[in-house]
Enzyme design. Structure first.
Site, PDB file in Angstrom:
ATOM      1  N   GLU A 195       5.300  18.184  -8.711  1.00  9.30           N
ATOM      2  CA  GLU A 195       5.331  18.044  -7.252  1.00  9.30           C
ATOM      3  C   GLU A 195       5.697  16.617  -6.849  1.00  9.30           C
ATOM      4  O   GLU A 195       6.585  16.376  -6.022  1.00  9.30           O
ATOM      5  CB  GLU A 195       3.945  18.377  -6.658  1.00  9.30           C
ATOM      6  N   GLU A 221     -13.079  21.206  -9.951  1.00 12.85           N
ATOM      7  CA  GLU A 221     -12.264  20.853 -11.120  1.00 12.85           C
ATOM      8  C   GLU A 221     -13.180  20.313 -12.231  1.00 12.85           C
ATOM      9  O   GLU A 221     -12.908  20.489 -13.416  1.00 12.85           O
ATOM     10  CB  GLU A 221     -11.201  19.808 -10.748  1.00 12.85           C
ATOM     11  N   LYS A 266      -0.862   9.506 -12.116  1.00 13.19           N
ATOM     12  CA  LYS A 266      -1.403   8.918 -13.350  1.00 13.19           C
ATOM     13  C   LYS A 266      -0.428   9.169 -14.503  1.00 13.19           C
ATOM     14  O   LYS A 266      -0.084   8.275 -15.255  1.00 13.19           O
ATOM     15  CB  LYS A 266      -2.772   9.532 -13.642  1.00 13.19           C
ATOM     16  N   LYS A 324       0.671  25.832 -14.655  1.00 10.94           N
ATOM     17  CA  LYS A 324       1.781  24.845 -14.629  1.00 10.94           C
ATOM     18  C   LYS A 324       2.846  25.252 -15.633  1.00 10.94           C
ATOM     19  O   LYS A 324       4.037  25.217 -15.338  1.00 10.94           O
ATOM     20  CB  LYS A 324       1.266  23.456 -15.051  1.00 10.94           C
ATOM     21  N   GLY A 359      -8.078  11.609 -12.465  1.00 10.45           N
ATOM     22  CA  GLY A 359      -7.452  11.625 -11.137  1.00 10.45           C
ATOM     23  C   GLY A 359      -8.463  11.751 -10.000  1.00 10.45           C
ATOM     24  O   GLY A 359      -8.403  11.010  -9.020  1.00 10.45           O
ATOM     25  N   ARG A 360      -9.413  12.682 -10.138  1.00 11.35           N
ATOM     26  CA  ARG A 360     -10.337  12.924  -9.024  1.00 11.35           C
ATOM     27  C   ARG A 360     -11.371  11.820  -8.856  1.00 11.35           C
ATOM     28  O   ARG A 360     -12.171  11.851  -7.922  1.00 11.35           O
ATOM     29  CB  ARG A 360     -11.004  14.290  -9.179  1.00 11.35           C
ATOM     30  N   HIS A 403     -18.877  27.005  15.830  1.00 13.70           N
ATOM     31  CA  HIS A 403     -18.159  28.002  16.628  1.00 13.70           C
ATOM     32  C   HIS A 403     -17.213  28.822  15.768  1.00 13.70           C
ATOM     33  O   HIS A 403     -16.333  29.506  16.294  1.00 13.70           O
ATOM     34  CB  HIS A 403     -17.395  27.302  17.748  1.00 13.70           C
TER      35      HIS A 403
HETATM   36  O1  F6P Z   1      -3.321  19.475 -11.940  1.00 11.44           O
HETATM   37  C1  F6P Z   1      -4.504  18.771 -11.835  1.00 11.44           C
HETATM   38  C2  F6P Z   1      -4.295  17.301 -11.947  1.00 11.44           C
HETATM   39  O2  F6P Z   1      -4.149  16.943 -13.275  1.00 11.44           O
HETATM   40  C3  F6P Z   1      -5.448  16.549 -11.295  1.00 11.44           C
HETATM   41  O3  F6P Z   1      -6.549  16.436 -12.104  1.00 11.44           O
HETATM   42  C4  F6P Z   1      -4.785  15.279 -10.911  1.00 11.44           C
HETATM   43  O4  F6P Z   1      -5.548  14.592  -9.978  1.00 11.44           O
HETATM   44  C5  F6P Z   1      -3.469  15.791 -10.382  1.00 11.44           C
HETATM   45  O5  F6P Z   1      -3.136  16.859 -11.256  1.00 11.44           O
HETATM   46  C6  F6P Z   1      -2.349  14.799 -10.289  1.00 11.44           C
HETATM   47  O6  F6P Z   1      -2.016  14.248 -11.514  1.00 11.44           O
HETATM   48  P1  F6P Z   1      -1.135  12.942 -11.621  1.00 11.44           P
HETATM   49  O7  F6P Z   1      -1.888  11.829 -10.953  1.00 11.44           O
HETATM   50  O8  F6P Z   1      -0.945  12.699 -13.079  1.00 11.44           O
HETATM   51  O9  F6P Z   1       0.168  13.191 -10.917  1.00 11.44           O
END
Ligand code: F6P
Length: 512
Positions: free
Chosen positions: A200, A339, A194, A480, A253-254, A370
């Site tokens: 990452e 979250e 987003k 972060k 995002g979620r 199990h």
């Molecule tokens: O670190 C949490 C977060 O902001 C989530 O809420 C989100 O889904 C994820 O990082 C990824 O963010 P982006 O889509 O901006 O890379």
């Protein structure tokens, strides 16, 4: 503290020794009162330590906190994400009847997904060496990974011929294992972020770019798709404008799998199935909007969870799907629930003096039976469970499905009824462990849409009752920002002043 909340505190002292089986014995119609039939699903919440009076008090909480008004705000796209000064409108992504400007824009986004899916699947759109695309790699993290990954795994039965892979972790091993098995000429990388600033995702995307260049892919743009709300950064990264699918400020995002983040889902199961998935979610939205609270699935699930979390001292709840397809659902729900509602400050900026978000965990039945079910049956903790099952299998192996579903029902029965399997105390089961049973006809795009939307609204209702903001996630920011400072220290081998433990660990990392 609302009047109902006060009464519930009293009620919890009374009910602490109540046996669920006695609640059945004292009522002729517990099943009718504590269950909901809706479309292709059935929710049985009768196996809970909740009597009629408690349920009514829980329903009163909804009135006390003006739930109806809040539900309207959610569907109207009001600025209910106050701390980020943003509207919330993920439900619009699965609404096919919106006549507004945004409705039109979302329709055109869906058309773009549809066309792109069809062009890739038919081979009209090819890779840079004119070969048909065979593999998709979704590169994203959090909501830009968990949603599509879980949905695609859940709907594996409906898969197109494309192979799907997911890279989320900044751990280079994650990406390198995927690059080993794909052919760059026939692979499409979908970069989902987003913000387009997530460490990452950008680290992995850059590595992929280098990889393609090394493998002499001339026209890299034919292998990269972007899904983002930050068009500027995506263009700067080198994506083609027409290869960018939009995300919106009003979708967290979620909650984003319903829009362009669902592009990978559409590619994986075909656009028609993707649309059925959206329509399933929309059905649950409509049910949530109009149903009376006592027959409203997300509301009842939220109230039950509030009851255990805030009045019965439970700290966790388990989600137990009896389908191997749904193995990633607990993971996905962890982000959605934790979250959203893992907050310690209320809407008036005051520190709360009550419990907020529960810890959610789980796994598929029968595997979990199990593994950790021992603790559910004989441990000292009370852990309410959601059992999710399907009347029919997709594979048609009735023998296996009957066995699976007899376990499904047996577990909810054993947890509630308890019993003994001999004289020894080690073989005694106290029972009285609560559960909800959620039964669908079969695993399908529609039922998956309903399940996710059901939990989204459950989380929303909990947030309202707990008086917290569910749509921000400031808690992830501190780590972060520290990581980015420590990265500079590690790279320059110049460790600054820290607490002794942190310093010692950093020293070990740079002196390897
Ligand atoms: O670190 C949490 C977060 O902001 C989530 O809420 C989100 O889904 C994820 O990082 C990824 O963010 P982006 O889509 O901006 O890379």
């Amino acid at each position: 503290m609302t009047p109902a909340w006060k009464m519930l505190l009293k009620k919890s002292e009374e009910l602490v020794d109540t046996k669920i089986i006695d609640l059945f014995a004292n009522s002729n119609n517990r099943i009718e009162e504590f269950s909901i039939d809706f479309e292709n699903m059935f929710l049985d919440f009768s196996k809970n330590i909740i009597d009629k009076e408690t349920f009514e008090l829980l329903l009163e909480l909804c009135e006390n906190c003006e739930l109806k008004k809040n539900i309207n705000s959610l569907f109207n796209g009001d600025k209910i994400n106050e701390t980020e000064n943003r509207s919330v409108l993920h439900t619009a992504l699965r609404d096919f009847n919106l006549n507004s400007e945004i409705g039109k824009e979302l329709l055109s986004d869906r058309q773009k997904i549809k066309k792109f899916t069809s062009d890739i699947l038919s081979g009209k759109t090819k890779g840079s060496t004119n070969k048909k695309i065979t593999d998709i790699v979704n590169v994203g993290i959090g909501g830009s990974d968990l949603g599509p990954n879980m949905v695609i795994e859940s709907l594996r039965f409906y898969r197109t011929e494309l192979n799907c892979h997911f890279v989320s972790n900044v751990d280079g091993d994650h990406l390198s294992e995927i690059l080993k098995v794909i052919n760059p000429e026939t692979t499409l990388f979908v970069i989902v972020s987003k913000t387009f600033t997530t460490q990452e995702t950008l680290t992995n995307a850059k590595k992929i770019k280098e990889f393609l260049e090394k493998r002499s892919i001339n026209d890299i743009s034919k292998h990269f798709i972007g899904v983002t709300s930050n068009i500027k950064y995506a263009l700067e990264f080198g994506l083609d404008k027409e290869n960018i699918f939009k995300m919106y400020d009003f979708v967290g995002g979620r909650f984003s799998v319903w829009g362009s983040v669902g592009l990978t889902v559409s590619l994986a199961i075909g656009y028609e199935n993707f649309e059925k998935f959206l329509k399933g979610a929309n059905k649950m939205d409509e049910h949530f909007k109009v149903s009376n609270y006592d027959k409203n699935i997300p509301v009842c699930l939220a109230l039950i969870s509030i009851w255990y979390n805030n009045f019965m001292s439970c700290e966790t709840e388990a989600v137990l799907p009896y389908s191997e397809y749904l193995k990633f659902l607990p993971n996905y729900l962890q982000q959605m629930l934790m979250e959203s509602n893992g907050k310690c400050v209320d809407r008036f900026s005051e520190k709360v003096d009550y419990q907020t978000g529960t810890v959610v965990w789980g796994g598929t039945g029968t595997n979990s039976q199990h593994a950790f079910f021992q603790l559910l049956h004989q441990g000292t903790k009370l852990i309410p469970c959601d059992f999710i099952g399907f009347k029919s299998s997709l594979h048609g192996n009735d023998d296996a499905h009957n066995k699976l579903m007899s376990n499904f029902v047996a577990q909810t029965q054993a947890l509630m009824v308890g019993g003994s399997m001999g004289d020894s105390p080690f073989r005694k089961f106290e029972g009285n462990n609560p559960s909800n049973t959620i039964l669908f006809d079969k695993v399908s795009p529609e039922s998956m849409g309903m399940i996710i939307s059901m939990y989204e609204h459950k989380v929303f209702v909990q947030g309202i009752i707990l008086n917290i903001f569910s749509f921000d996630q400031w808690g992830v920011e501190l780590g972060k920002s520290l990581a980015s400072k420590l990265l500079t220290e590690i790279e320059s081998k110049n460790i600054l002043k820290h607490d002794a433990s942190t310093k010692n660990l950093l020293d070990k990392l740079i002196n390897k």
